[in-house]
Design a protein around this motif. Structure first.
Motif, PDB file in Angstrom:
ATOM      1  N   ALA A  63      10.007   5.851  15.056  1.00 33.31           N
ATOM      2  CA  ALA A  63       9.925   4.929  13.918  1.00 33.31           C
ATOM      3  C   ALA A  63      10.652   5.508  12.715  1.00 33.31           C
ATOM      4  O   ALA A  63      10.550   6.705  12.427  1.00 33.31           O
ATOM      5  N   ILE A  64      11.392   4.656  12.029  1.00 35.62           N
ATOM      6  CA  ILE A  64      11.940   5.009  10.713  1.00 35.62           C
ATOM      7  C   ILE A  64      11.173   4.198   9.688  1.00 35.62           C
ATOM      8  O   ILE A  64      11.213   2.967   9.690  1.00 35.62           O
ATOM      9  N   LEU A  65      10.456   4.896   8.845  1.00 36.32           N
ATOM     10  CA  LEU A  65       9.580   4.270   7.857  1.00 36.32           C
ATOM     11  C   LEU A  65      10.150   4.511   6.470  1.00 36.32           C
ATOM     12  O   LEU A  65      10.677   5.586   6.177  1.00 36.32           O
ATOM     13  N   GLY A  66      10.031   3.512   5.623  1.00 31.43           N
ATOM     14  CA  GLY A  66      10.510   3.694   4.260  1.00 31.43           C
ATOM     15  C   GLY A  66      10.446   2.400   3.477  1.00 31.43           C
ATOM     16  O   GLY A  66      10.325   1.311   4.049  1.00 31.43           O
ATOM     17  N   PRO A  67      10.512   2.500   2.159  1.00 30.44           N
ATOM     18  CA  PRO A  67      10.443   1.304   1.314  1.00 30.44           C
ATOM     19  C   PRO A  67      11.725   0.485   1.402  1.00 30.44           C
ATOM     20  O   PRO A  67      12.744   0.948   1.939  1.00 30.44           O
ATOM     21  N   PRO A  78       3.595  10.526  13.401  1.00 30.44           N
ATOM     22  CA  PRO A  78       3.602   9.217  12.734  1.00 30.44           C
ATOM     23  C   PRO A  78       2.465   9.011  11.739  1.00 30.44           C
ATOM     24  O   PRO A  78       2.679   8.389  10.684  1.00 30.44           O
ATOM     25  N   LYS A  79       1.280   9.501  12.033  1.00 33.00           N
ATOM     26  CA  LYS A  79       0.163   9.316  11.104  1.00 33.00           C
ATOM     27  C   LYS A  79       0.398  10.097   9.817  1.00 33.00           C
ATOM     28  O   LYS A  79       0.125   9.611   8.715  1.00 33.00           O
ATOM     29  N   GLU A  80       0.903  11.321   9.950  1.00 35.35           N
ATOM     30  CA  GLU A  80       1.196  12.125   8.769  1.00 35.35           C
ATOM     31  C   GLU A  80       2.319  11.492   7.950  1.00 35.35           C
ATOM     32  O   GLU A  80       2.248  11.453   6.711  1.00 35.35           O
ATOM     33  N   ILE A  81       3.342  11.001   8.637  1.00 34.40           N
ATOM     34  CA  ILE A  81       4.442  10.346   7.937  1.00 34.40           C
ATOM     35  C   ILE A  81       3.949   9.078   7.255  1.00 34.40           C
ATOM     36  O   ILE A  81       4.338   8.764   6.113  1.00 34.40           O
ATOM     37  N   GLY A  82       3.065   8.328   7.935  1.00 32.56           N
ATOM     38  CA  GLY A  82       2.500   7.113   7.345  1.00 32.56           C
ATOM     39  C   GLY A  82       1.705   7.399   6.090  1.00 32.56           C
ATOM     40  O   GLY A  82       1.790   6.653   5.104  1.00 32.56           O
ATOM     41  N   GLU A  83       0.932   8.478   6.107  1.00 36.09           N
ATOM     42  CA  GLU A  83       0.152   8.851   4.926  1.00 36.09           C
ATOM     43  C   GLU A  83       1.070   9.233   3.772  1.00 36.09           C
ATOM     44  O   GLU A  83       0.814   8.875   2.622  1.00 36.09           O
ATOM     45  N   LYS A  84       2.145   9.952   4.102  1.00 37.88           N
ATOM     46  CA  LYS A  84       3.090  10.340   3.052  1.00 37.88           C
ATOM     47  C   LYS A  84       3.765   9.102   2.472  1.00 37.88           C
ATOM     48  O   LYS A  84       3.971   8.987   1.266  1.00 37.88           O
ATOM     49  N   PHE A  85       4.096   8.154   3.343  1.00 39.21           N
ATOM     50  CA  PHE A  85       4.733   6.921   2.889  1.00 39.21           C
ATOM     51  C   PHE A  85       3.830   6.158   1.924  1.00 39.21           C
ATOM     52  O   PHE A  85       4.293   5.622   0.906  1.00 39.21           O
ATOM     53  N   LYS A  86       2.539   6.098   2.229  1.00 43.81           N
ATOM     54  CA  LYS A  86       1.603   5.352   1.383  1.00 43.81           C
ATOM     55  C   LYS A  86       1.467   5.959  -0.005  1.00 43.81           C
ATOM     56  O   LYS A  86       1.168   5.262  -0.971  1.00 43.81           O
ATOM     57  N   THR A  87       1.683   7.254  -0.119  1.00 47.24           N
ATOM     58  CA  THR A  87       1.490   7.914  -1.409  1.00 47.24           C
ATOM     59  C   THR A  87       2.789   8.234  -2.136  1.00 47.24           C
ATOM     60  O   THR A  87       2.777   8.487  -3.338  1.00 47.24           O
ATOM     61  N   MET A  88       3.915   8.211  -1.415  1.00 48.30           N
ATOM     62  CA  MET A  88       5.154   8.725  -2.007  1.00 48.30           C
ATOM     63  C   MET A  88       5.678   7.863  -3.156  1.00 48.30           C
ATOM     64  O   MET A  88       6.394   8.364  -4.027  1.00 48.30           O
ATOM     65  N   CYS A  89       5.363   6.557  -3.160  1.00 50.35           N
ATOM     66  CA  CYS A  89       5.861   5.723  -4.253  1.00 50.35           C
ATOM     67  C   CYS A  89       5.157   6.037  -5.565  1.00 50.35           C
ATOM     68  O   CYS A  89       5.654   5.729  -6.636  1.00 50.35           O
ATOM     69  N   VAL A  90       3.986   6.650  -5.468  1.00 53.85           N
ATOM     70  CA  VAL A  90       3.257   7.051  -6.665  1.00 53.85           C
ATOM     71  C   VAL A  90       3.726   8.428  -7.124  1.00 53.85           C
ATOM     72  O   VAL A  90       3.928   8.677  -8.301  1.00 53.85           O
ATOM     73  N   ILE A 113       2.372   3.596  16.341  1.00 55.70           N
ATOM     74  CA  ILE A 113       2.485   3.560  17.804  1.00 55.70           C
ATOM     75  C   ILE A 113       3.607   4.466  18.295  1.00 55.70           C
ATOM     76  O   ILE A 113       3.744   4.698  19.490  1.00 55.70           O
ATOM     77  N   ALA A 114       4.429   4.978  17.373  1.00 53.79           N
ATOM     78  CA  ALA A 114       5.584   5.791  17.746  1.00 53.79           C
ATOM     79  C   ALA A 114       5.161   7.181  18.206  1.00 53.79           C
ATOM     80  O   ALA A 114       4.057   7.660  17.911  1.00 53.79           O
ATOM     81  N   ASP A 115       6.055   7.829  18.937  1.00 49.28           N
ATOM     82  CA  ASP A 115       5.847   9.230  19.328  1.00 49.28           C
ATOM     83  C   ASP A 115       6.191  10.156  18.166  1.00 49.28           C
ATOM     84  O   ASP A 115       5.528  11.171  17.952  1.00 49.28           O
ATOM     85  N   ARG A 116       7.255   9.786  17.427  1.00 51.10           N
ATOM     86  CA  ARG A 116       7.634  10.511  16.216  1.00 51.10           C
ATOM     87  C   ARG A 116       8.069   9.499  15.175  1.00 51.10           C
ATOM     88  O   ARG A 116       8.459   8.382  15.498  1.00 51.10           O
ATOM     89  N   ALA A 117       8.017   9.920  13.927  1.00 49.89           N
ATOM     90  CA  ALA A 117       8.434   9.035  12.839  1.00 49.89           C
ATOM     91  C   ALA A 117       9.270   9.820  11.833  1.00 49.89           C
ATOM     92  O   ALA A 117       9.069  11.027  11.636  1.00 49.89           O
ATOM     93  N   VAL A 136      16.782  11.284   4.523  1.00 47.42           N
ATOM     94  CA  VAL A 136      15.626  11.585   5.357  1.00 47.42           C
ATOM     95  C   VAL A 136      14.744  12.558   4.591  1.00 47.42           C
ATOM     96  O   VAL A 136      15.186  13.628   4.182  1.00 47.42           O
ATOM     97  N   VAL A 137      13.500  12.156   4.403  1.00 54.12           N
ATOM     98  CA  VAL A 137      12.549  13.004   3.679  1.00 54.12           C
ATOM     99  C   VAL A 137      11.843  13.952   4.644  1.00 54.12           C
ATOM    100  O   VAL A 137      11.702  15.143   4.370  1.00 54.12           O
ATOM    101  N   GLN A 138      11.414  13.414   5.797  1.00 56.43           N
ATOM    102  CA  GLN A 138      10.644  14.227   6.734  1.00 56.43           C
ATOM    103  C   GLN A 138      10.568  13.516   8.081  1.00 56.43           C
ATOM    104  O   GLN A 138      10.546  12.287   8.143  1.00 56.43           O
ATOM    105  N   THR A 139      10.540  14.286   9.164  1.00 60.65           N
ATOM    106  CA  THR A 139      10.300  13.762  10.510  1.00 60.65           C
ATOM    107  C   THR A 139       9.112  14.498  11.099  1.00 60.65           C
ATOM    108  O   THR A 139       8.998  15.718  10.953  1.00 60.65           O
ATOM    109  N   GLY A 140       8.225  13.747  11.764  1.00 63.56           N
ATOM    110  CA  GLY A 140       7.060  14.393  12.347  1.00 63.56           C
ATOM    111  C   GLY A 140       6.074  13.417  12.938  1.00 63.56           C
ATOM    112  O   GLY A 140       6.439  12.338  13.413  1.00 63.56           O
TER     113      GLY A 140
END
Length: 244
Positions: free
Chosen positions: A34-38, A219-231, A201-205, A213-217
């Motif tokens: 998964a590639i996650l980002g705003p 998915p749950k950790e990346i998701g948590e970072k995504f939720k807070t990074m805009c703040v 659901i991804a194996d890595r994000a 690219v900020v970070q790869t690792g």
């Protein structure tokens, strides 16, 4: 795991505006990545470069490599022959083509093609076979049909640009199961999204922001970072990090 897609230091500027600022990414064979980002992070532009659409055949700098083959400069059909396909964020319309015809065309090289099964896996029944792939289908229905076409095709790499776009929250499980089925059928999935729920659901994000690219690792950790990074954004507001 063996790398299937490698993006090396890719940079791209459009209309004098830097869009991708040295992106490095490795997608391993057989994984869901998964590639996650705003919005505006450069995710869809990267997808376009991988597929060679929207006149983006090559980055300004860097390389995109698929199974040891350099994709830079290749036409869309050449990438498709190699086994790369993309599901558009806004699914296409095909006037005069039924869903059944569309799926059979997509799966013409798949000896195990079952068009009804492909529809079922995306939450549609066989009554859709006679429907046309046009505006008589809602955006969400066309999205499902397009994803069913990728199941029919069985490419080596499927780039899914916002597969959850136009899909209500209650249908997310259908989409998640479909993506997992793609992997089970031998397709590596690169999934672009701005929703951490689907990224889990991804194996890595990989987290992207501002063309980097900020970070790869995990998915749950990346998701948590995504939720807070805009703040507290390490990319756009480094002075906010660590009390700086």
């Amino acid at each position: 795991m063996k790398p299937l897609l490698t993006v090396n230091n890719v940079k791209l500027t459009i209309d004098e505006r830097p869009i991708l600022r040295g992106v490095n990414l490795v997608v391993n064979e057989g994984e869901i990545h998964a590639i996650l980002g705003p919005n505006g992070a450069g995710k869809s532009t990267l997808a376009s470069l991988i597929m060679g659409i929207n006149e983006l055949k090559s980055p300004d700098e860097g390389e995109i490599i698929f199974k040891d083959k350099l994709l830079n400069g290749l036409e869309i059909y050449e990438r498709a022959k190699l086994g790369v396909t993309l599901a558009w964020q806004e699914p296409a319309r095909f006037e005069g083509i039924t869903v059944e015809e569309y799926l059979k065309l997509s799966g013409r090289n798949n000896p195990e093609l079952d068009v009804v099964k492909c529809l079922e896996l995306v939450g549609l029944d066989c009554t859709y076979l006679s429907r046309f792939v046009d505006d008589t289908l809602s955006g969400g229905e066309r999205k499902r049909v397009e994803l069913a076409s990728i199941l029919a095709m069985r490419p080596k790499l499927a780039v899914l640009d916002e597969p959850d776009s136009g899909i209500d929250f209650a249908s997310m499980e259908d989409i998640a199961n479909m993506i997992k089925t793609m992997r089970e059928n031998g397709t590596t999935v690169l999934m672009i999204t701005h929703r951490e729920e689907i990224a889990e659901i991804a194996d890595r994000a990989t987290l992207m922001c501002d063309g980097r690219v900020v970070q790869t690792g995990n998915p749950k950790e990346i998701g948590e970072k995504f939720k807070t990074m805009c703040v507290k954004c390490e990319v756009r507001n480094p002075e906010l990090v660590g009390g700086k």
